[in-house]
Design a protein around this motif. Structure first.
Motif, PDB file in Angstrom:
ATOM      1  N   MET A   1       7.364   2.977   7.922  1.00 53.54           N
ATOM      2  CA  MET A   1       6.186   3.472   7.253  1.00 53.54           C
ATOM      3  C   MET A   1       5.125   2.390   7.055  1.00 53.54           C
ATOM      4  N   GLU A   2       5.536   1.170   6.909  1.00 53.83           N
ATOM      5  CA  GLU A   2       4.579   0.106   6.629  1.00 53.83           C
ATOM      6  C   GLU A   2       3.609  -0.108   7.788  1.00 53.83           C
ATOM      7  N   LEU A   3       4.083   0.007   9.007  1.00 53.15           N
ATOM      8  CA  LEU A   3       3.216  -0.153  10.167  1.00 53.15           C
ATOM      9  C   LEU A   3       2.169   0.963  10.228  1.00 53.15           C
ATOM     10  N   LEU A   4       2.584   2.177   9.871  1.00 53.37           N
ATOM     11  CA  LEU A   4       1.642   3.304   9.840  1.00 53.37           C
ATOM     12  C   LEU A   4       0.558   3.084   8.785  1.00 53.37           C
TER      13      LEU A   4
ATOM     14  N   TRP B   1      -5.067   1.769   7.450  1.00 49.97           N
ATOM     15  CA  TRP B   1      -6.019   0.930   6.727  1.00 49.97           C
ATOM     16  C   TRP B   1      -6.982   0.236   7.686  1.00 49.97           C
ATOM     17  N   VAL B   2      -6.431  -0.350   8.732  1.00 50.12           N
ATOM     18  CA  VAL B   2      -7.277  -1.064   9.695  1.00 50.12           C
ATOM     19  C   VAL B   2      -8.218  -0.089  10.395  1.00 50.12           C
ATOM     20  N   GLY B   3      -7.673   1.044  10.826  1.00 54.75           N
ATOM     21  CA  GLY B   3      -8.520   2.053  11.468  1.00 54.75           C
ATOM     22  C   GLY B   3      -9.596   2.563  10.531  1.00 54.75           C
ATOM     23  N   GLY B   4      -9.230   2.777   9.275  1.00 57.67           N
ATOM     24  CA  GLY B   4     -10.199   3.244   8.293  1.00 57.67           C
ATOM     25  C   GLY B   4     -11.304   2.243   8.037  1.00 57.67           C
TER      26      GLY B   4
ATOM     27  N   GLY C   1      -3.720   6.039   4.036  1.00 58.63           N
ATOM     28  CA  GLY C   1      -2.787   4.926   4.143  1.00 58.63           C
ATOM     29  C   GLY C   1      -2.119   4.611   2.817  1.00 58.63           C
ATOM     30  N   PHE C   2      -2.828   4.802   1.723  1.00 59.69           N
ATOM     31  CA  PHE C   2      -2.234   4.561   0.410  1.00 59.69           C
ATOM     32  C   PHE C   2      -1.340   5.732  -0.023  1.00 59.69           C
ATOM     33  N   ILE C   3      -1.735   6.942   0.341  1.00 57.53           N
ATOM     34  CA  ILE C   3      -0.971   8.124  -0.073  1.00 57.53           C
ATOM     35  C   ILE C   3       0.360   8.216   0.663  1.00 57.53           C
ATOM     36  N   ILE C   4       0.357   7.917   1.960  1.00 51.02           N
ATOM     37  CA  ILE C   4       1.572   8.030   2.771  1.00 51.02           C
ATOM     38  C   ILE C   4       2.624   7.023   2.321  1.00 51.02           C
ATOM     39  N   ARG C   5       2.188   5.978   1.730  1.00 50.29           N
ATOM     40  CA  ARG C   5       3.063   4.910   1.275  1.00 50.29           C
ATOM     41  C   ARG C   5       4.224   5.471   0.551  1.00 50.29           C
TER      42      ARG C   5
END
Length: 93
Positions: free
Chosen positions: A1-4, A9-12, A89-93
Motif C-alpha cells: 500500500m505504501e507504494l500506491l 501523492w507524486v501524481g497529485g 493517497g491519504f485516505i487509502i492509507r
C-alpha cells in the motif's frame, strides 16, 4: 500500500503544478480583457453614449475571452484532479 500512496501523492502534486501553470496565464489575460472592456464601457457612458450601439455579432475580444476562460477552466480541472489524488493517497492509507 505504501507504494500506491506515494504514487498518488507524486501524481497529485504533478497534476496540481501542471494545472496551476496551465490556468495562471489564461486567467490573468482573461481578467485583463474583462477590465479593459469595463473601462471602455465606462468611457463610452461618460462620453455621452455616442457608441452605445451593441456590436453586430460577436467581437474578437469576446471570442478571445471565451477561449481564455475555457483554457483556465481546463487548468483548474486538472488542478482539482491533482488535489483529489493527493487526498486519495491519504485516505487509502
Amino acid at each position: 500500500m505504501e507504494l500506491l500512496n506515494i504514487a498518488l501523492w507524486v501524481g497529485g502534486v504533478i497534476l496540481i503544478a501542471v494545472g496551476y501553470l496551465r490556468a495562471k496565464r489564461p486567467w490573468a489575460r482573461y481578467q485583463a480583457l474583462k477590465t479593459q472592456g469595463e473601462n471602455v464601457a465606462r468611457y463610452e457612458s461618460w462620453r455621452g453614449g455616442v457608441r452605445n450601439d451593441p456590436p453586430e455579432g460577436t467581437t474578437g475580444a469576446s471570442v478571445a475571452m471565451a477561449i481564455l476562460r475555457r483554457q483556465a477552466q481546463i487548468g483548474g480541472a486538472i488542478l482539482v484532479v491533482g488535489v483529489v489524488l493527493v487526498f486519495g493517497g491519504f485516505i487509502i492509507r
